[in-house]
Enzyme design. Structure first.
Site, PDB file in Angstrom:
ATOM      1  N   GLY A 156       0.833  -1.194   0.000  1.00  8.65           N
ATOM      2  CA  GLY A 156       0.000   0.000   0.000  1.00  8.65           C
ATOM      3  C   GLY A 156       0.866   1.241   0.000  1.00  8.65           C
ATOM      4  N   ARG A 157       0.320   2.332   0.517  1.00  2.54           N
ATOM      5  CA  ARG A 157       1.033   3.615   0.475  1.00  2.54           C
ATOM      6  C   ARG A 157       2.413   3.540   1.119  1.00  2.54           C
ATOM      7  NH1 ARG A 157      -4.202   5.490   2.204  1.00  2.54           N
ATOM      8  NH2 ARG A 157      -5.258   6.818   0.660  1.00  2.54           N
ATOM      9  N   ILE A 158       2.478   2.970   2.340  1.00  2.69           N
ATOM     10  CA  ILE A 158       3.737   2.971   3.071  1.00  2.69           C
ATOM     11  C   ILE A 158       4.727   1.999   2.443  1.00  2.69           C
ATOM     12  CG2 ILE A 158       4.817   2.547   5.305  1.00  2.69           C
ATOM     13  CD1 ILE A 158       2.125   3.391   6.587  1.00  2.69           C
ATOM     14  N   ARG A 241       2.023  -3.599  12.577  1.00  6.54           N
ATOM     15  CA  ARG A 241       1.362  -3.936  13.825  1.00  6.54           C
ATOM     16  C   ARG A 241       2.090  -5.101  14.478  1.00  6.54           C
ATOM     17  NH1 ARG A 241      -0.449   0.353  14.023  1.00  6.54           N
ATOM     18  NH2 ARG A 241      -2.636   1.025  14.139  1.00  6.54           N
ATOM     19  N   GLU A 270       1.495  -3.238  23.503  1.00  4.52           N
ATOM     20  CA  GLU A 270       2.215  -2.009  23.867  1.00  4.52           C
ATOM     21  C   GLU A 270       1.582  -1.336  25.088  1.00  4.52           C
ATOM     22  OE1 GLU A 270       2.399   0.459  20.386  1.00  4.52           O
ATOM     23  OE2 GLU A 270       3.326  -1.102  19.181  1.00  4.52           O
ATOM     24  N   HIS A 288       7.380   2.679  19.079  1.00  2.39           N
ATOM     25  CA  HIS A 288       6.290   3.067  18.174  1.00  2.39           C
ATOM     26  C   HIS A 288       6.459   4.519  17.707  1.00  2.39           C
ATOM     27  CE1 HIS A 288       1.964   1.796  17.033  1.00  2.39           C
ATOM     28  NE2 HIS A 288       2.418   2.684  16.153  1.00  2.39           N
ATOM     29  N   GLY A 290       6.775   5.420  14.413  1.00  2.00           N
ATOM     30  CA  GLY A 290       6.527   5.504  12.980  1.00  2.00           C
ATOM     31  C   GLY A 290       6.051   6.850  12.477  1.00  2.00           C
TER      32      GLY A 290
END
Length: 322
Positions: A156-158, A241, A270, A288, A290
């Site tokens: 996808g986008r990432i 994830r 988390e 985390h 990102g």
């Protein structure tokens, strides 16, 4: 200003909080930490809009008790922490913030890839502890990145943004695994090759980066069998994830040297980190991060605000996921 009541579960960027409070009857959380579950339940019973984050579990029990809430405007793109079926049954709309964190997350995935390959986490810890005795030819020798093969799981986008960075910046060969083959400029620009079989991608890749959504459909997608299928000397990167990776299997593999290393920004529970990973030098562990640049965090809040404003007008929600 409208009489719409909005409840924000965690502290957001100042500019976003100011915009929210100027437009709506908004309650903010001045604490950076998470709210007690009972307070979220209280808010959903008395506010029209709940604005949670990935650290807030909005399950069926909370949703079923929500007497007033009619919109969950999530601060983030992932929404596996929200029970979408329960929200739909209750008549509560759910939105997210897609697109605005693509570059930040791709940047961090590339950071983890480089850190794991070049053993920079080990080196930084050695310098801080005073254990560095000086340069020598065999000290902390890692893996080259340029010219190697990157396997992207989820395109996808990432995933596409990471592929562009890896190919254009480091001359990496790009393989990708996804539900469907992708066309267009990204394939032309990166010369990415589709692998319909995950095992086939794992066998050929020097680096594997995970970019799939969370949820039961992808839980432990990277398990002991997948790890065994990885190319000897390869590295695993996860900014998606935590639930996608079986961390017990990963820890066992890292202890044996297969995979050679890993870089992780996400974990299944988390802020808890699987204890089996904590004493391993060949894994980079980040909290985390990102989307953690100022511009992205601000843009995420403004995207959530756009959905709340549409809701207040009775218009279609730009980023509705349920």
């Amino acid at each position: 200003m409208t009489d719409l009541r909005v409840f924000v579960t965690r502290k957001w960027p100042d500019e976003v909080e100011a915009a929210l409070t100027s437009r709506f009857d908004t309650v903010l959380n001045d604490d950076e930490g998470s709210l007690d579950r009972s307070l979220i339940a209280h808010a959903m019973a008395r506010y029209d809009v709940l604005c949670p984050t990935v650290g807030d579990t909005i399950d069926a029990d909370l949703i079923n008790e929500a007497d007033r809430c009619r919109l969950i405007a999530n601060y983030g793109v992932g929404f596996d922490h929200i029970d979408l079926d329960a929200a739909k049954a209750k008549g509560i709309a759910v939105t997210n913030t897609p697109g605005v964190l693509t570059d930040a997350t791709a940047d961090l995935a590339m950071t983890l890839l480089l850190m794991a390959a070049r053993r920079t986490g080990e080196g930084e810890r050695m310098v801080r502890s005073g254990e560095w005795s000086g340069w020598h030819p065999r000290h902390l020798v890692g893996s080259a990145v340029s010219g190697k093969t990157l396997g992207v799981v989820g395109f996808g986008r990432i995933g596409q943004a990471l592929a562009k960075r890896a190919q254009c910046g480091f001359g990496m060969t790009i393989l990708y695994h996804a539900r469907h083959e992708v066309g267009g400029d990204i394939v032309r620009d990166t010369r990415a090759r589709f692998c319909p079989d995950l095992a086939g991608l794992l066998e050929q890749s020097d680096f594997v980066s995970i970019h799939v959504p969370g949820g039961e459909g992808t839980r432990h997608l990277i398990d002991s069998d997948a790890l065994a299928a990885m190319k000897p000397g390869s590295f695993l990167i996860n900014t998606a994830r935590g639930s996608v990776v079986d961390h017990d299997a990963l820890a066992a593999g890292l202890r044996s040297g297969h995979p050679a290393g890993a870089g992780l920004d996400v974990f299944p529970e988390e802020p808890l980190v699987p204890p089996a990973l904590l004493d391993l030098d060949n894994v980079v562990l980040l909290p985390h991060l990102g989307s953690a640049d100022a511009e992205t965090r601000r843009a995420m809040g403004m995207r959530a605000l756009r959905n709340i404003e549409a809701f207040a007008r009775g218009a279609d929600l730009p980023d509705r996921v349920a």
